[in-house]
Design a protein around this motif. Structure first.
Motif, PDB file in Angstrom:
ATOM      1  N   PHE A 111       6.399   4.688   0.611  1.00 32.57           N
ATOM      2  CA  PHE A 111       6.338   6.014   1.244  1.00 32.57           C
ATOM      3  C   PHE A 111       6.969   7.052   0.318  1.00 32.57           C
ATOM      4  O   PHE A 111       8.063   6.844  -0.195  1.00 32.57           O
ATOM      5  CB  PHE A 111       7.086   5.947   2.585  1.00 32.57           C
ATOM      6  N   ASN A 112       6.279   8.180   0.129  1.00 34.23           N
ATOM      7  CA  ASN A 112       6.796   9.219  -0.764  1.00 34.23           C
ATOM      8  C   ASN A 112       7.848  10.084  -0.087  1.00 34.23           C
ATOM      9  O   ASN A 112       7.658  10.545   1.045  1.00 34.23           O
ATOM     10  CB  ASN A 112       5.653  10.131  -1.224  1.00 34.23           C
ATOM     11  N   LEU A 113       8.948  10.314  -0.773  1.00 33.11           N
ATOM     12  CA  LEU A 113       9.971  11.238  -0.276  1.00 33.11           C
ATOM     13  C   LEU A 113      10.069  12.417  -1.237  1.00 33.11           C
ATOM     14  O   LEU A 113      10.009  12.240  -2.452  1.00 33.11           O
ATOM     15  CB  LEU A 113      11.339  10.555  -0.204  1.00 33.11           C
ATOM     16  N   LEU A 149       9.619   1.002 -11.250  1.00 31.92           N
ATOM     17  CA  LEU A 149       9.173   2.153 -12.021  1.00 31.92           C
ATOM     18  C   LEU A 149       7.667   2.294 -11.849  1.00 31.92           C
ATOM     19  O   LEU A 149       6.931   1.326 -12.036  1.00 31.92           O
ATOM     20  CB  LEU A 149       9.521   1.931 -13.497  1.00 31.92           C
ATOM     21  N   LYS A 150       7.226   3.501 -11.481  1.00 36.36           N
ATOM     22  CA  LYS A 150       5.786   3.747 -11.375  1.00 36.36           C
ATOM     23  C   LYS A 150       5.343   4.580 -12.553  1.00 36.36           C
ATOM     24  O   LYS A 150       5.732   5.745 -12.687  1.00 36.36           O
ATOM     25  CB  LYS A 150       5.451   4.508 -10.080  1.00 36.36           C
ATOM     26  N   LEU A 151       4.546   3.978 -13.410  1.00 42.52           N
ATOM     27  CA  LEU A 151       4.048   4.699 -14.579  1.00 42.52           C
ATOM     28  C   LEU A 151       2.966   5.663 -14.147  1.00 42.52           C
ATOM     29  O   LEU A 151       2.007   5.280 -13.457  1.00 42.52           O
ATOM     30  CB  LEU A 151       3.468   3.715 -15.600  1.00 42.52           C
ATOM     31  N   PHE A 197      10.584   3.362  -0.979  1.00 39.89           N
ATOM     32  CA  PHE A 197      10.516   4.819  -1.017  1.00 39.89           C
ATOM     33  C   PHE A 197      10.282   5.268  -2.456  1.00 39.89           C
ATOM     34  O   PHE A 197      10.958   4.805  -3.365  1.00 39.89           O
ATOM     35  CB  PHE A 197      11.794   5.440  -0.455  1.00 39.89           C
ATOM     36  N   GLU A 198       9.299   6.168  -2.635  1.00 44.75           N
ATOM     37  CA  GLU A 198       8.987   6.683  -3.966  1.00 44.75           C
ATOM     38  C   GLU A 198       9.594   8.069  -4.117  1.00 44.75           C
ATOM     39  O   GLU A 198       9.402   8.929  -3.257  1.00 44.75           O
ATOM     40  CB  GLU A 198       7.467   6.765  -4.154  1.00 44.75           C
ATOM     41  N   VAL A 199      10.331   8.245  -5.186  1.00 47.64           N
ATOM     42  CA  VAL A 199      10.927   9.564  -5.419  1.00 47.64           C
ATOM     43  C   VAL A 199      10.576  10.053  -6.824  1.00 47.64           C
ATOM     44  O   VAL A 199      10.485   9.280  -7.770  1.00 47.64           O
ATOM     45  CB  VAL A 199      12.465   9.551  -5.245  1.00 47.64           C
ATOM     46  N   ILE A 211      10.878   4.936  -8.863  1.00 48.15           N
ATOM     47  CA  ILE A 211      10.799   6.213  -9.571  1.00 48.15           C
ATOM     48  C   ILE A 211       9.319   6.477  -9.802  1.00 48.15           C
ATOM     49  O   ILE A 211       8.652   5.714 -10.495  1.00 48.15           O
ATOM     50  CB  ILE A 211      11.562   6.164 -10.908  1.00 48.15           C
ATOM     51  N   ASP A 212       8.816   7.535  -9.175  1.00 44.30           N
ATOM     52  CA  ASP A 212       7.382   7.853  -9.189  1.00 44.30           C
ATOM     53  C   ASP A 212       7.055   8.743 -10.395  1.00 44.30           C
ATOM     54  O   ASP A 212       7.940   9.412 -10.924  1.00 44.30           O
ATOM     55  CB  ASP A 212       7.043   8.595  -7.883  1.00 44.30           C
ATOM     56  N   ASP A 213       5.810   8.717 -10.804  1.00 47.98           N
ATOM     57  CA  ASP A 213       5.301   9.640 -11.834  1.00 47.98           C
ATOM     58  C   ASP A 213       6.085   9.553 -13.131  1.00 47.98           C
ATOM     59  O   ASP A 213       6.273  10.562 -13.821  1.00 47.98           O
ATOM     60  CB  ASP A 213       5.313  11.091 -11.320  1.00 47.98           C
ATOM     61  N   ALA A 218       0.835  -1.190   0.000  1.00 50.29           N
ATOM     62  CA  ALA A 218       0.000   0.000   0.000  1.00 50.29           C
ATOM     63  C   ALA A 218       0.873   1.245   0.000  1.00 50.29           C
ATOM     64  O   ALA A 218       1.937   1.264   0.617  1.00 50.29           O
ATOM     65  CB  ALA A 218      -0.915   0.005   1.223  1.00 50.29           C
ATOM     66  N   GLU A 219       0.423   2.263  -0.753  1.00 50.81           N
ATOM     67  CA  GLU A 219       1.136   3.538  -0.736  1.00 50.81           C
ATOM     68  C   GLU A 219       0.557   4.418   0.365  1.00 50.81           C
ATOM     69  O   GLU A 219      -0.657   4.557   0.493  1.00 50.81           O
ATOM     70  CB  GLU A 219       1.017   4.256  -2.090  1.00 50.81           C
ATOM     71  N   VAL A 220       1.458   4.985   1.146  1.00 51.92           N
ATOM     72  CA  VAL A 220       1.071   5.896   2.231  1.00 51.92           C
ATOM     73  C   VAL A 220       0.839   7.279   1.631  1.00 51.92           C
ATOM     74  O   VAL A 220       1.718   7.828   0.976  1.00 51.92           O
ATOM     75  CB  VAL A 220       2.202   5.981   3.280  1.00 51.92           C
TER      76      VAL A 220
HETATM   77 MG    MG Z   1       3.796   8.190  -4.951  1.00 56.64          MG
END
Ligand code: MG
Ligand code: C2E
Ligand code: MG
Ligand code: MG
Length: 275
Positions: A116-118, A199-201, A148-150, A178-180, A58-60
């Motif tokens: 978790f987003n940084l 990788l997050k598309l 960790f999502e950056v 790698i987010d977005d 799950a993404e926080v």
């Molecule tokens: Mg994110």
């Protein structure tokens, strides 16, 4: 065709731009006060594996409800926190909250990993990065439970230190996403630099994708490229069954979006995991 697609995209961007315009100015004082009086809460959005035998993560996502002004969008308060140099204390506070929740879940034998987003602005700060690892240790969270999502931004300035700090997270067994991907600064350059394993598309890459379209070609090739680089792939912002099917057919390992579940509070997430 491509022209229609471009026009649609332009319209969409106008709408989201309007939506994200601040309705009031967030002051540094408001943010400080919100942090001191626990106005921030967390929600968790399921990241669903294509292979149902794999565990759900799950993404926080942070939420702020101001006592008088009501809910404030994360895009706005995160940007404000960055501007007022409050993003580090805010992130540490939120991580503390998320990981004490995760510790509780571990004790209750509720199995979930967290993402978790940084903020990119915090990455060069070695003290901050050490504190992150310390919080994980204090909460007895094993590194393989945490990603960790950056998102690289124009402000991804002190590149060498950022990369070094991310690499040390990886060395300790934490994952980096790698987010977005597919927006703004999140580009192929980043793939060469960031020691990521996922990788997050971005939603903009996947929304309304139909087989045979130009968007589909780009998507298929991006997924192929990610795999050849050894990255696992998650698609975010999946809203329809058609999108979900297309992405599964393309071999995307994880999906996240309203189609599967909205972000949920802690209690609702447990219910989601148990069903
Ligand atoms: Mg994110
Ligand atoms: P993000 O990290 O890319 O998070 C995904 C965003 O997409 C979330 O917005 C989520 O609610 C939304 N979303 C998920 N599924 C769908 C869907 O199917 N359709 C649509 N239209 N949207 C979907 P949210 O919660 O408003 O957060 C926005 C951004 O704020 C996040 O983007 C992230 O960059 C930032 N953010 C949120 N919480 C935190 C945090 O704790 N720390 C940091 N540094 N940034 C955060
Ligand atoms: Mg994202
Ligand atoms: Mg996004």
């Amino acid at each position: 065709d491509l022209l229609t697609l471009c026009l649609k995209k332009a319209q969409h961007q106008q709408v989201t731009k309007q939506d994200s315009r601040p309705v009031f100015n967030i002051s540094s004082e408001m943010l400080r006060r919100a942090m001191e009086t626990d106005q921030f809460t967390l929600v968790y959005q399921p990241i669903v594996p294509a292979d149902k035998s794999m565990p759900v993560a799950a993404e926080v996502l942070a939420r702020w409800t101001h006592p008088e002004l009501g809910p404030v969008s994360p895009d706005q308060f995160i940007e404000a926190a960055e501007r007022f140099h409050l993003i580090e204390p805010l992130s540490l506070m939120l991580l503390q909250q998320a990981l004490s929740q995760l510790k509780l879940w571990n004790r209750q034998r509720v199995f979930v990993n967290l993402s978790f987003n940084l903020s990119a602005l915090s990455l060069p700060d070695t003290l901050f990065m050490n504190r992150i690892m310390q919080i994980a240790q204090e909460q007895e969270i094993s590194a393989d439970q945490l990603m960790f999502e950056v998102t690289e931004s124009a402000d991804f300035t002190d590149l060498a230190s950022s990369i070094a700090n991310l690499a040390s997270l990886r060395l300790r067994g934490f994952s980096i996403a790698i987010d977005d991907y597919g927006t703004g600064y999140a580009n192929t350059q980043q793939l060469l630099r960031v020691p990521a394993n996922r990788l997050k598309l971005d939603r903009s890459m996947v929304s309304n994708v139909t087989e045979g379209s130009q968007q589909f070609v780009i998507l298929a090739n991006t997924i192929q490229m990610a795999k050849q680089l050894g990255l696992s792939v998650v698609a975010e912002g999946i809203e329809t069954q058609a999108e979900a099917n297309a992405l599964t057919a393309l071999g995307v390992e994880y999906q996240q979006g309203y189609y599967h579940s909205r972000p949920l509070d802690a209690e609702a997430l447990i219910q989601y995991l148990q069903q």
